[in-house]
Design a protein around this motif. Structure first.
Motif, short mmCIF file in Angstrom:
data_model
loop_
_atom_site.label_atom_id
_atom_site.label_comp_id
_atom_site.label_asym_id
_atom_site.label_seq_id
_atom_site.Cartn_x
_atom_site.Cartn_y
_atom_site.Cartn_z
N ILE B 617 0.84 -1.19 0.00
CA ILE B 617 0.00 0.00 0.00
C ILE B 617 0.88 1.25 0.00
O ILE B 617 0.61 2.23 -0.70
CB ILE B 617 -0.93 0.01 1.22
N ARG B 620 2.08 1.92 -3.38
CA ARG B 620 1.03 2.52 -4.20
C ARG B 620 0.87 4.00 -3.86
O ARG B 620 0.72 4.83 -4.75
CB ARG B 620 -0.30 1.81 -3.96
N LEU B 621 0.90 4.31 -2.58
CA LEU B 621 0.75 5.71 -2.18
C LEU B 621 1.85 6.54 -2.80
O LEU B 621 1.63 7.64 -3.31
CB LEU B 621 0.80 5.83 -0.66
N GLN B 623 3.43 5.87 -5.45
CA GLN B 623 3.20 6.00 -6.89
C GLN B 623 2.13 7.03 -7.20
O GLN B 623 2.27 7.81 -8.14
CB GLN B 623 2.80 4.63 -7.47
N VAL B 624 1.09 7.02 -6.38
CA VAL B 624 0.04 8.03 -6.60
C VAL B 624 0.64 9.42 -6.42
O VAL B 624 0.33 10.34 -7.17
CB VAL B 624 -1.13 7.80 -5.62
#
Ligand code: SF4
Lengths: 401, 687
Positions: B617, B620-621, B623-624
């Motif tokens: 997660i 992903r954060l 990457q966002v």
């Protein structure tokens, strides 16, 4: 079932009426033993009514054939007997044939656990048809009845009509006709929680008031922050609980919903519900909770301590209460993290709504952000079909914040 | 750190951090090393097709920041140098903000700023640091000094500013003096450590080579056999390891020696209070610290500081603000004796006299109530948050119980290896002893009881007069009394934040970190399960924890839940790696209806699952966040221009400013989430 036959040849020398008198006397003497006590031949000799073993055998035989005794073999293959009530014996005498008799005997020996129809067949070594007929006959005569067991919900279970199925078989008060009564369990959970909360926490007004200990005295008494109850009110019957509990017909969720408690949020040092000082001994025990609940007549049938224990266990497993060892091995309970009584409540968890069980998580977990609950997270890779670049969830999430 | 630290998700995350901060090339090398293990320079260059220059400068960056370890076989004449990735250092990149904050809180804003400078350098000579630091100090807008205020929650990743009132006109000399004592403070606190020849070597290889050396020098190259020989051998190894372990503290030892015994006492006992914490102030000259020494941040020690913060937060949430504050003070006093949260897997070996203790809690001297009271913030009203009950409902005797030994409890998450078998120890009295305190005469809360009561002859539970080592006047001080009450409360709480280990100086207190952290881990795990699967999930998990393996029917009846609900919930949890199932066939033909399915819950596996998920997660954060940055790259470039900086309002279009504001809000939200995830990760892995 084994019958007594060994001593039959000796009967000629003893007049029947004597046997009659002896059997009467013996039956009355052994009835002083609690029902279900198994007695061996020696035990019966020791009773002292009959001094000759042969005579004793005749007496036993007489009682047995009149259904006043039940017989079995113990582990060492020795015979043992126990007495049967007269009414019960009378029921036996109504039964027309040996097969039915032995079926009835088998069901009786299963006690309040009841027995599965097929087990009766195996034990009695009978044909299926015969068992079917027998059960039907016995049921029609009102001698036995069928019931549902929680443990074996799909099996046909039989029990003597005069007995109530055991808690183990029925699942105790939490089951109605073998089905779990979730409304009851949930409602009870709330009441028990509140009961514990009221007796294990106090309301701290917080603030920065200086001064001695007087500024933060807290006898555990619910709603303390508003009214100033006199010390010791909580011991007997805290007002708040009594009212709510009396109101709460446990089966109607509505009435529970009415119970309100003050909600405390605010700054760290602001008003809070907090735990008691060290060495506090009045944490409620399961026994006390049971007494309280039975006094408040929350349920129709009184709940036992072990029923309440079911609920406290559940709360404990959910991490809502914690056991505290008190003196003499007693276990009291306290609610966990009392100061985190909700600033917010989670509408999905119906528990939380009512009694303020919900606590704000200390550290928000992944569930809070899209990836934490994302169903496609396994497929999500940068550059692929599902990816953080194209993630719709984040676009929405970032817009909201 | 367990095996979880080597999962692909973790490696991906670490590489992401490196890329985020140090750019593409170094991160490619780092990633390569993660994936392929130790490699030589030639291989790295060849496989990543980089030019010599690129390769060397990237390696230099990584090396400077300790993001890689090197190894060169000392036995070879011209050995090949191998590099391997240092995951911990990479992960620590994200914690920089937090670390700087916690150090700033404890040792002053200057110290925080200094640490930030040092973190940017990785490791550096004290002299060079001083130059940069002092220059920066005089020109507050230049260099590395970012002057954005952080809100203290550690939710700003790389940007940290302080509320400190810095006077740019300070004389260089006085800054120099301040600087010296600050560095000395940090060295004495182990937050700074000296870099030695071994600092950058691969610890795994170093340990192996030490063992090899011992065999070579003491046993002529033949490994000793037999248990006795083995023991002796381990003894030699232990000595060598101790030395390696102590190398980073040489400078501290020197300092303490130079300060002399008198001053040392002063340092240990009467710490002069500075604005933001405690420290040795202004009795060090420049020469007293070796300016050519190379230092770096001791991340293991800063983890101890972070752990304290987490514990205090937890205690405050559970027991209220005041107890949290008292706890904070106690932990801070303890802190100087705690080297790191976990024993070093390579350089710490249990000595015979340490057997029977949880390795994490070795040799911690207790803190006393007196010490704590003297360090409490003056404006803290310790009379609050006690919850006095009517006297007849309180039994102080029970609360006052002294426990010289840790409680024995069954705990998830404790590594079996961490608790050495102790011989013939008694079981915890809490579990088995029926105390009879109610029958005993009531213990007066003012402590008139001078008798020694020994309950049931159990040596673990005894009450000694409470006035030991104190004259009664000191003892009757309400502040001390109340503080004691809070400490007792901390120890009585089910987490047992602290343990009442003795009665000297108003009470002695120790913390059993291993079991405490284990409880907090359980708490966090339950919280996670609750978030995802409701309270009922927690119920099921705890039943499984208590009873081991159960089938659905037994579970449903214990949990008072419908069987179908149990089954849905468990299957859901299984998909998420939280519940597991075992099939026990009743006979040889493995048909489903002749098989018993037993559910169970394995804390360690659940932890590994959870961690791996959190890493993912977090990636992903990140990457966002990259996506957000990419979208706003033009605006960011504008904001980075030196001619714009500081004059944004006048130079930029209001729309741009607005857009920038949105971007900032979003990136802050993402970083906040990352910090929260980091907190969970720390609890499960580092504390
Ligand atoms: S799709 Fe979006 S929410 Fe789901 S894992 Fe990927 S980034 Fe996270």
């Amino acid at each position: 079932m084994p019958l007594v036959s060994r001593a039959s040849s000796a009967s000629t020398t003893i007049p029947d009426d004597k046997i009659e008198v002896w059997s009467d006397a013996l039956y009355h003497r052994i009835r002083e033993e609690p029902q279900g006590t198994w007695l061996s031949q020696e035990d019966l000799m020791r009773v002292g009514i009959v001094s000759d073993v042969k005579h004793l055998m005749l007496v036993i035989n007489k009682l047995y054939s009149g259904f006043f005794l039940r017989a079995r073999k113990d582990a060492a293959n020795q015979m043992q007997w126990t007495w049967r009530k007269e009414e019960e014996a009378k029921k036996f005498s109504l039964i027309p044939n040996r097969e039915y008799l032995s079926m009835y005997d088998i069901i009786e020996s299963a006690g309040n656990q009841g027995i599965w129809a097929r087990s009766i067949r195996w034990r009695g070594n009978m044909t299926e048809n015969m068992v079917k007929q027998g059960l039907k006959w016995l049921e029609n005569k009102g001698l036995i009845s069928e019931f549902k067991s929680v443990e074996q919900p799909n099996k046909k279970m039989y029990i003597l009509s005069s007995l109530r199925p055991s808690e183990r078989a029925t699942g105790g008060p939490w089951y109605t006709n073998g089905e779990l009564d979730e409304g009851l369990v949930n409602g009870m959970q709330k009441i028990v929680y509140k009961c514990i909360k009221d007796r294990s926490t106090y309301f701290s007004k917080g603030g920065s008031s200086s001064g001695g200990m007087a500024s933060d005295q807290g006898a555990p008494s619910e709603k303390k922050g508003r009214k100033q109850p006199t010390k010791g009110t909580m011991r007997g019957s805290p007002r708040g609980i009594k009212r709510t509990a009396a109101e709460a017909n446990i089966n109607s969720e509505k009435s529970i919903q009415k119970m309100t408690i003050p909600r405390f949020g605010g700054p760290r040092q602001g008003p809070q519900i907090m735990g008691m000082e060290t060495g506090y001994t009045a944490y409620p025990t399961a026994l006390e909770i049971t007494q309280f609940i039975s006094n408040a007549k929350v349920t129709e049938d009184p709940l036992t301590q072990s029923d309440i224990q079911d609920i406290t266990n559940m709360l404990e497993w959910e991490g809502q209460i914690e056991p505290i060892r008190l003196a003499k091995g007693r276990i009291g309970y306290e609610v966990t993290v009392p100061d985190r009584i909700p600033a917010t409540t989670n509408p999905e968890d119906e528990n939380d709504e009512v009694l303020g069980i919900a606590q704000e998580p200390q550290i928000s977990h992944s569930a809070e952000m899209p990836c934490g609950t994302c169903l496609v997270s396994e497929q999500c890779e940068p550059g692929s079909k599902v990816s953080p670049e194209k993630c719709k969830y984040y676009a929405d999430w970032l817009d909201v914040i | 750190m367990g095996s979880a630290s080597k999962t692909p998700n973790y490696q991906e995350l670490c590489a992401k951090f490196v890329r985020d901060i140090h750019g593409e090339l170094p991160s490619r090398i780092f990633e390569y090393l993660c994936n392929y293990g130790a490699s030589s320079v030639e291989r790295i260059g060849a496989n990543l097709s980089m030019s010599h220059k690129e390769r060397n400068s990237s390696i230099a960056i990584l090396y400077q920041l300790n993001l890689l370890y090197y190894w060169a076989d000392p036995d070879t004449r011209s050995p090949t140098i191998y590099y391997e990735a240092n995951h911990e250092a990479a992960y620590n990149l994200i914690r920089k903000g937090k670390i700087v904050n916690v150090v700033a809180q404890e040792y002053g804003n200057e110290a925080g700023r200094f640490l930030e400078t040092l973190a940017t350098f990785g490791h550096a000579r004290i002299r060079d640091l001083a130059k940069t630091f002092i220059r920066e100090d005089c020109t507050p807008n230049g260099g590395l000094h970012v002057h954005e205020k952080s809100n203290g929650n550690g939710d700003v990743l790389m940007e940290n500013g302080y509320d400190g009132d810095e006077d740019p006109h300070l004389e260089e000399e006085s800054i120099g003096e301040k600087f010296n004592s600050m560095v000395a403070d940090l060295l004495c606190a182990d937050v700074l450590e000296l870099c030695s020849i071994n600092t950058f070597k691969s610890p795994r290889k170093l340990r192996a080579s030490i063992e090899k050396q011992v065999i070579k020098s003491k046993y002529n190259g033949v490994k000793p056999k037999g248990s006795k020989g083995q023991e002796q051998f381990l003894g030699y190894v232990r000595e060598e390891l101790e030395e390696v372990r102590n190398q980073p503290r040489v400078l501290k030892e020197q300092l303490l020696r130079r300060l002399g015994n008198a001053r040392r006492d002063k340092f240990e006992n009467k710490k002069t209070k500075t604005e933001n914490g405690t420290g040795v102030t202004s009795y060090l000259t420049w020469e007293e610290i070796d300016p050519s020494a190379v230092v770096r941040i001791n991340y293991f020690k800063t983890n101890v500081l972070l752990r304290n913060t987490a514990l205090v937060k937890h205690a405050s949430n559970n027991l209220g603000y005041v107890k949290g504050q008292v706890y904070a003070v106690a932990l801070r006093i303890m802190e100087k004796n705690i080297e790191r949260c976990h024993p070093d897997p390579y350089f710490h070996m249990v000595a015979p006299n340490e057997l029977g203790k949880t390795i994490r809690d070795l040799n911690l001297p207790p803190v006393t109530t007196l010490e704590i009271v003297s360090e409490l913030p003056e404006d803290l009203d310790v009379s609050m948050g006690i919850g006095r009950a009517p006297k007849n409902m309180v039994n102080k005797r029970r609360a006052e119980r002294v426990r010289p030994n840790p409680r024995k409890e069954r705990l998830p998450y404790i590594d079996k290896r961490e608790i050495e078998e102790s011989s013939g120890e008694d079981v915890d009295d809490d579990e088995y002893q029926d105390d009879q305190d109610i029958d005993l005469p009531d213990f007066d809360a003012r402590g008139d009881d001078n008798g020694k009561v020994n309950l049931n002859g159990d040596s673990d539970v005894k009450f000694v007069p409470r006035r030991v080592g104190l004259d009664s006047k000191v003892y009757e001080d309400p502040r001390l009394q109340n503080t004691r009450e809070h400490l007792l409360g901390l120890s009585e709480a089910s987490q047992h934040y602290i343990r009442h280990s003795g009665e000297e100086e108003g009470g002695e207190w120790v913390v059993d970190f291993a079991p405490l952290i284990s409880k907090i881990q359980k708490f966090e795990m339950d919280l996670y399960i609750k978030d995802k699967f409701s309270r009922r999930g927690v119920r099921l998990v705890n039943i499984l924890r208590q009873f081991g393996k159960l089938d659905e029917k037994a579970l449903a009846s214990k949990a008072l839940m419908l069987k179908k609900d149990v089954s849905t919930l468990l299957n859901d949890m299984m998909v998420n790696g939280l519940a597991e199932i075992q099939e026990v066939p009743k006979d040889n033909n493995r048909q489903a209806n002749r098989t018993i399915f037993l559910w169970f819950f394995d804390d360690d596996r659940a932890r590994a699952q959870l961690l791996s998920k959190q890493y993912k997660i977090m990636t992903r954060l990140q990457q966002v966040l990259d996506v957000e940055r990419h979208k706003n790259r033009e605006i960011l470039e504008l904001y980075n221009r030196s001619d714009v900086r500081g004059r944004e309002e006048e130079m930029l279009h209001p729309n741009t400013i607005k857009k920038y504001g949105v971007f900032q809000k979003r990136s802050r939200a993402l970083l906040t989430q990352m910090m929260r995830l980091d907190e969970v990760i720390s609890i499960f892995r580092d504390y």
